[in-house]
Design an enzyme around this catalytic site. Sequence first.
Site, PDB file in Angstrom:
ATOM      1  N   ASP A 121       7.021  12.784  23.834  1.00 40.30           N
ATOM      2  CA  ASP A 121       7.325  12.711  22.399  1.00 40.30           C
ATOM      3  C   ASP A 121       7.897  11.332  22.061  1.00 40.30           C
ATOM      4  OD1 ASP A 121       8.200  13.052  19.785  1.00 40.30           O
ATOM      5  OD2 ASP A 121       8.994  15.051  20.134  1.00 40.30           O
TER       6      ASP A 121
ATOM      7  N   SER B  38       9.286  20.077  14.551  1.00 42.42           N
ATOM      8  CA  SER B  38      10.094  18.911  14.248  1.00 42.42           C
ATOM      9  C   SER B  38      11.327  19.320  13.426  1.00 42.42           C
ATOM     10  CB  SER B  38       9.235  17.871  13.514  1.00 42.42           C
ATOM     11  OG  SER B  38       9.876  16.629  13.465  1.00 42.42           O
TER      12      SER B  38
ATOM     13  N   HIS C 286       4.550  14.004  19.933  1.00 40.49           N
ATOM     14  CA  HIS C 286       5.259  14.855  18.974  1.00 40.49           C
ATOM     15  C   HIS C 286       4.394  16.021  18.526  1.00 40.49           C
ATOM     16  CE1 HIS C 286       8.517  15.767  16.329  1.00 40.49           C
ATOM     17  NE2 HIS C 286       7.792  15.621  15.232  1.00 40.49           N
TER      18      HIS C 286
END
Length: 804
Positions: free
Chosen positions: A743, A670, A777
């Site tokens: 995601d 991330s 994610h």
Amino acid sequence: MIQKLFLISAFICVFSLDSNSQEALKYQLPPQDIIRIVDAPITPVVSVSPDKSNIVIIERPSIITISELSAEELRIGGLRINPLNSGPSRQTYNKGYKVMNIDGTNAREIAGLPEDPQLGSPEWSPDGKKFAFTNTKQSDIELWVCDIMSLKAWKIASHINMVFGSSVSWLPDNKSLIYSVTDPEKGTRPERNPVPEGPVVQENLGKQGQAATYQDLLKDPVDESIFEFFAKSQLMLWDGLNNNRTGKTGMITEVTPSPDGNYLLVTVISRPFSYIVPYYNFPTSTQIWDIKGNVVRTLLEEPLIENEPRGYDMVLPGPRFYSWRSDEPATVYWVEALDDGDYKKEMKYHDQVYILRSPFTGSPVRFIATEMRFNGITWGKEDFALITEGLSKTRMRMISSFNPADPQNTKKKIQEYNSDDGYNNPGRFMTEPNSWGRNVLLFADKGKSLFLTGNGASPEGDRPFIDKYSITENKTTRLWRSEAPYFETVSSWLDYSKGLVLTSRQSITDVPNYFIRNLKNRKLTQIIKFENPYPQLAGVQKELVKYKRNDSLDLSFTLYLPAGFTRGKDKPLPTLLWAYPREYNDPAAAGQVSGSPYTFTRISPSSALVYVTQGYAILMDAAFPIVGTGGREPNDTFVEQLVANAEAAINKAVMMGVTDPGRVAVSGHSYGAFMTSNLLAHSRLFAAGIAESGAYNRTLTPFGFQNERRTYWEAPDVYNRMSPFMNADKVKDPVLLIHGIADNNSGTFPIQSERFYSALKGFGATVRLVMLPNESHGYAARESVLHKHWEVLNWMNRYVRDKK
């Protein structure tokens, strides 16, 4: 400038299609050592009954499969729904419960649990004699109850609606439950006609509407109908024998009973919906119902919110944060901004708390005001409570005591600290459930003392503690502190008059287990013994390493070395640096050590720590502070500080004799992937990089990202310099991009990796893009996680370990 960037992107996409570089690849497996770690059994967790007499051991399943992850899913209104059972998709459920006495004796089984269970977490009745739980089936969610005395479980309801999360609450009579079911009259699910009836139109008539970037939003009128179909629910009351309807059906997102169980605080959303914000910004009605479902009072009718406050400490004008007082039978409270939501306005008090007591027919009463933004109240008793206020800009937090009978005149500051300053964080005040099952302050010495617990951050790492706080003297006394070589955390007070506390204790070699600690005689009794799920990692070396940046800022990382490695004797190792940047406004706080060197090496299936089994040194959770000083925002020097952090970590590892400076990889997830790509664009410190689920073009998040509150148009140079996409021509070292195709994290759209790959390919970089089907994610399925490890290990072996 923007037009130029779009032209560059289009040009890259066009000429990158000329070569066919796709690869038909099935899921691959990494070495067996990594497979064993991913497949290791998950350590159970525990739930303590409110009366502190019993523990439920919750058995958890192993990692899910890609088949389970690929079940049908609706992505709609900011939610991900399992349309077959009206629950959340992508959930991990528990597979069993066992009960034992609080001292670890008398372990016993529960009769009547469902077959092939997929269980939720236990919801205890206030007296601790029962707990409720859900059982999720393919086409239904059931509600069950377990009686602790008889050790029997039975189903009480079906068709539980969990689209908005858990909807089950006990009432204080210890026999009744409030819960939500799917709309009994919902009919058939709306179907999408493959032939459209017209275009989808959005319009804005001169009204400002800045919002963050969101995923899984409504897209057209058919989506609206489908969303309403699943969102509608009916409240139900189980009285211990029968189930009865309570109130009308509606799109109920939240229900909280009053402490005395006579009223319900209900939040209902309605049309018009939005195509640019999630469901929680839809028009909302906050209401008080009686237990039969009659609307007693509507507290707030809030319109659709498409213009979200973006500045530091900015809030929406009007009421917010409705909640029940924990220490009174039925009193609701909330807060309103006195500055119309704009903290920059000069005034002494910025937030005002109001209360309204049953029967809710009078006018709201001004209760207490705060100079900073209201952060919450911890209720205690009729003459004592705590209020917390703070600011996101300065990170300051202030806790004050007050007498609820005369709140403003008795308000007294007892704590003030920077939330980033772990070394001086006084901890949180401990609470316990009252007779209504609501948490209130835990008093001692006839109401004259409280207890504090916290992480206990220190230069030696975290050392959790328990302090006793004297209300009259405003002083603390240390009762206990975790001691090396163990890391021990506080789970719950069991009996403060006897000094008995439940703790979780672990070390580098000991898996976390539960103990009863007697603070008076220092006796420690183990009550549960969980087994080590990773016996093959017994020889892995772990060390907390501290060092300084070139500006003397203190930094640290946790060093993991392969079993059998001898420093000074063996050659330096290929190394992986794993990090995640954090913003600070105080250099002293930025340089503090976090975590503990004495924790057991618990490796999550997707963790980068697995590569220590393959001969790599791991610099885990390396400190990457981004500090704003002298009135400047942290991101004004983001790139320079990233490079300085990386240089300091590598130099320290090289100086220790564990790292070969020419064979270092950098990786992160991330915002850590964003960091990784920036380091490859702005330095030549690394042999390769691995970026997981990142965002690389900040013009696609133009109204702010992470802790950046400025818009792209306010700080275009910052956005452009921080965007690896804009600097793709500078990336000279190999980069592996990994992203979940599904995601849904705000800002990290899969297109971020796809476009960055196209840009890098266009400039001739060595780059590989791996898109994981159905993954969000974070990566959840066994096949995805193992394949990810196969990709990463191959990449590092080729471009790091075997680098000439």
